[in-house]
Write an enzyme that holds these catalytic residues in place. Structure first.
Site, PDB file in Angstrom:
ATOM      1  N   ARG A 147      63.743  91.417  52.859  1.00  0.00           N
ATOM      2  CA  ARG A 147      64.958  92.040  53.409  1.00  0.00           C
ATOM      3  C   ARG A 147      65.726  92.663  52.241  1.00  0.00           C
ATOM      4  O   ARG A 147      66.166  91.952  51.340  1.00  0.00           O
ATOM      5  CB  ARG A 147      65.813  90.995  54.125  1.00  0.00           C
ATOM      6  CG  ARG A 147      67.093  91.560  54.753  1.00  0.00           C
ATOM      7  CD  ARG A 147      67.895  90.470  55.439  1.00  0.00           C
ATOM      8  NE  ARG A 147      69.098  90.989  56.058  1.00  0.00           N
ATOM      9  CZ  ARG A 147      70.274  91.115  55.448  1.00  0.00           C
ATOM     10  NH1 ARG A 147      70.387  90.748  54.170  1.00  0.00           N
ATOM     11  NH2 ARG A 147      71.322  91.616  56.068  1.00  0.00           N
TER      12      ARG A 147
ATOM     13  N   LYS B  15      71.781  90.116  45.231  1.00  0.00           N
ATOM     14  CA  LYS B  15      72.660  88.962  45.438  1.00  0.00           C
ATOM     15  C   LYS B  15      73.138  88.370  44.116  1.00  0.00           C
ATOM     16  O   LYS B  15      72.648  88.690  43.035  1.00  0.00           O
ATOM     17  CB  LYS B  15      71.942  87.895  46.273  1.00  0.00           C
ATOM     18  CG  LYS B  15      71.838  88.275  47.746  1.00  0.00           C
ATOM     19  CD  LYS B  15      71.256  87.152  48.582  1.00  0.00           C
ATOM     20  CE  LYS B  15      71.288  87.502  50.072  1.00  0.00           C
ATOM     21  NZ  LYS B  15      70.707  86.431  50.906  1.00  0.00           N
TER      22      LYS B  15
END
Length: 277
Positions: A255, A221
């Site tokens: 995740r 991210k």
């Protein structure tokens, strides 16, 4: 740091969730592998747009050691425009049909913020978990409670204090509807600045006060690639580093796009603990 405190931080709590009568145990952290049926997810390596690509990616996720396959069909990257509900539904039907055929025993979650799409996935394909990044809604809460399917509740609040208040209120709402199996996700990258993301990560262990499994999704991210001045494709090393921090602070689920590396991080954390015990 005292050894006892370090052991507390490094150990996932002894949580379980009920997946269609099977208990998914989080006494050891689990890995959730990302399968995106989208042409526009922020990390190109996660995209599987064809039937063959979906089958290959699903098998890779399981073969590399993930406990959960997370299927998404609507990109939620910053500044993106969500696809129409009909398009998301058709993409999911294609992907879930293949995943269920190829891996009928796999635990499958669906990443969606739309209650109707989530309901379709549960009723037509027996999806095991709903992963909702929106922060939740009464319609979604009613649906997951009615279907008796575990639910991942994400917070888009920018600070830990606001997040704890948000979670406490919404967890109570879910329980009022009769929902029992709840996982919380602090929502890294959602509603937070770069500094706010790291402030939450530094205090992540405080979420244990809610006595629920914590999912951490930082994989590739912007909080990693912007901080390092790299691209998402170059953010694997940073992802591994922050996943290790999350494990040290009690994360129950990672995740990730890169399953093998995350599974290895879990194994090494466990080895560290066995040597300290």
């Amino acid at each position: 740091m005292r050894k006892e405190f370090f052991l507390y931080l490094c150990t996932a709590m002894d949580y379980t969730i009920n997946v269609k009568g099977r208990l998914l145990d989080f006494s050891e952290p689990r890995v959730m592998g990302i399968l995106n049926v989208t042409p526009d997810s922020f990390y190109a390596g996660s995209r599987a747009a064809t039937k063959q690509a979906v089958a290959v990616r699903a098998r890779q996720i399981v073969d590399e050691g993930a406990a959960i396959i997370d299927v998404g069909a609507c990109s939620t990257r910053p500044d993106s425009t969500p696809v129409a509900e009909e398009e998301e539904t058709e993409r999911l039907r294609m992907a879930l049909r293949i995943v269920r055929h190829e891996l009928p025993d796999a635990v499958v979650s669906v990443d969606t913020f739309r209650p109707e799409v989530a309901c379709m996935a549960v009723e037509e394909f027996g999806v095991d978990i709903i992963n909702d990044i929106s922060g939740g809604s009464a319609a979604m809460f009613r649906m997951v409670a009615r279907q008796h399917v575990p639910y991942i509740l994400t917070s888009q609040q920018p600070t830990l204090r606001d997040m704890l208040l948000d979670f406490a209120e919404k967890v109570q709402q879910l329980r009022d509807y009769g929902q029992h199996d709840i996982i919380i996700d602090p929502g890294f990258g959602f509603g937070k600045s770069l500094d706010e993301n790291y402030a939450v990560l530094r205090q992540l262990e405080q979420l244990q006060v809610l006595q629920l499994p914590v999912l951490v999704g930082v994989s590739r991210k912007s909080m990693i690639y912007k901080a390092l001045g790299v691209t998402p494709a170059e953010a694997l090393t940073g992802t591994v580093a922050l996943n290790a921090v999350a494990l040290m602070k009690g994360a129950s689920i990672l995740r990730v796009h890169d399953v093998r590396e995350a599974v290895e991080s879990v194994k090494l954390c466990k080895l560290c603990l066995s040597n300290l015990a």
